[in-house]
Design a protein around this motif. Structure first.
Motif, PDB file in Angstrom:
ATOM      1  N   LYS A 241      19.368 -50.583 -37.444  1.00 19.00           N
ATOM      2  CA  LYS A 241      18.250 -49.680 -36.788  1.00 19.00           C
ATOM      3  C   LYS A 241      16.935 -49.811 -37.518  1.00 19.00           C
TER       4      LYS A 241
ATOM      5  N   GLN B 218      15.036 -53.238 -36.084  1.00 18.11           N
ATOM      6  CA  GLN B 218      15.120 -53.649 -34.685  1.00 18.11           C
ATOM      7  C   GLN B 218      13.375 -53.556 -34.254  1.00 18.11           C
TER       8      GLN B 218
ATOM      9  N   HIS C 160      11.152 -53.003 -31.088  1.00 14.30           N
ATOM     10  CA  HIS C 160      11.065 -52.386 -29.909  1.00 14.30           C
ATOM     11  C   HIS C 160       9.780 -52.956 -29.016  1.00 14.30           C
TER      12      HIS C 160
ATOM     13  N   ARG D  57      10.277 -50.870 -22.788  1.00 16.00           N
ATOM     14  CA  ARG D  57      11.660 -50.963 -22.391  1.00 16.00           C
ATOM     15  C   ARG D  57      12.319 -52.542 -22.542  1.00 16.00           C
TER      16      ARG D  57
ATOM     17  N   LYS E 285      14.300 -55.367 -24.101  1.00 16.96           N
ATOM     18  CA  LYS E 285      15.550 -55.443 -25.038  1.00 16.96           C
ATOM     19  C   LYS E 285      15.311 -55.454 -26.489  1.00 16.96           C
ATOM     20  N   PRO E 286      15.854 -54.796 -27.276  1.00 17.47           N
ATOM     21  CA  PRO E 286      15.388 -55.046 -28.632  1.00 17.47           C
ATOM     22  C   PRO E 286      15.579 -56.192 -29.325  1.00 17.47           C
TER      23      PRO E 286
ATOM     24  N   TRP F 171      15.848 -58.710 -32.848  1.00 13.64           N
ATOM     25  CA  TRP F 171      15.844 -58.953 -34.494  1.00 13.64           C
ATOM     26  C   TRP F 171      15.676 -60.267 -34.622  1.00 13.64           C
TER      27      TRP F 171
ATOM     28  N   SER G  83      18.943 -60.700 -29.666  1.00 17.66           N
ATOM     29  CA  SER G  83      19.198 -59.305 -29.302  1.00 17.66           C
ATOM     30  C   SER G  83      20.609 -58.932 -29.646  1.00 17.66           C
ATOM     31  N   ASN G  84      21.548 -59.796 -30.087  1.00 13.93           N
ATOM     32  CA  ASN G  84      22.952 -59.421 -30.395  1.00 13.93           C
ATOM     33  C   ASN G  84      23.200 -58.113 -30.825  1.00 13.93           C
TER      34      ASN G  84
ATOM     35  N   GLU H 276      21.973 -55.533 -30.253  1.00  9.49           N
ATOM     36  CA  GLU H 276      21.999 -54.296 -29.502  1.00  9.49           C
ATOM     37  C   GLU H 276      23.565 -53.821 -29.042  1.00  9.49           C
TER      38      GLU H 276
ATOM     39  N   LEU I 280      24.645 -51.377 -31.594  1.00  6.00           N
ATOM     40  CA  LEU I 280      23.856 -49.970 -31.364  1.00  6.00           C
ATOM     41  C   LEU I 280      24.357 -49.154 -30.301  1.00  6.00           C
ATOM     42  N   LYS I 281      24.681 -49.928 -29.184  1.00  7.62           N
ATOM     43  CA  LYS I 281      25.287 -49.257 -28.113  1.00  7.62           C
ATOM     44  C   LYS I 281      26.837 -48.897 -28.439  1.00  7.62           C
TER      45      LYS I 281
END
Length: 162
Positions: free
Chosen positions: A74, A77, A79, A97, A99-100, A102, A142-143, A145, A148-149
């Protein structure tokens, strides 16, 4: 599982995430290829965290490990930024919007993105890498993500409210 929990890197006394490679005896973060220095690794850490979240009855140590990794993801990331590749290299553009993202690697001391050219030279940004390295390696991913989901459902399964 015990090995994974032991290998999770502590920085300033706090659990963070894992390295891409760990020494087989000491479990310290170690170098692989010339451009893969000892570092925190977002992609491998995402996979480890997802594995730990699949355990049916996680121990307190597993819960602590996952909570620490999620907090790290978190905090790190990026944004509303999209990475675009072209023949002239990579550029980042603001995009609502998106994809986040890293960074692939993070420095073990400052926990900032770490970029290393093929010859092992550390540079300050992805733009300073050779074009071949900019285009030929996944410096941003973006793995995490998926972690976090999955996290709210995992927490709910523990009987804990977010």
């Amino acid at each position: 599982i015990k090995l994974l929990l032991t290998a999770q890197i502590r920085l300033n006394g706090e659990l963070s995430v894992w390295a891409a490679q760990h020494h087989p005896v000491t479990l310290e973060a170690v170098k692989a290829r010339a451009y893969e220095l000892p570092a925190l690794a977002s992609s491998e850490s995402a996979e480890v965290t997802l594995l730990l979240m699949q355990l049916p009855k996680p121990s307190a140590a597993v819960i602590q490990s996952v909570e620490a990794a999620v907090a790290w993801f978190k905090a790190k990331q990026i944004h509303n930024t999209e990475m675009q590749r072209s023949d002239s290299g990579v550029r980042f553009v603001e995009k609502a919007r998106a994809k986040p993202l890293w960074a692939r690697f993070y420095d073990l001391e400052k926990q900032q993105p770490l970029f290393v050219d093929r010859d092992g030279t550390v540079v300050g940004s992805m733009a300073q890498l050779s074009i071949e390295r900019q285009k030929g390696y996944g410096w941003y991913q973006s793995n995490a993500e998926a972690v976090l989901k999955a996290y709210p459902g995992w927490r709910a399964g523990l009987g804990v409210q977010n």
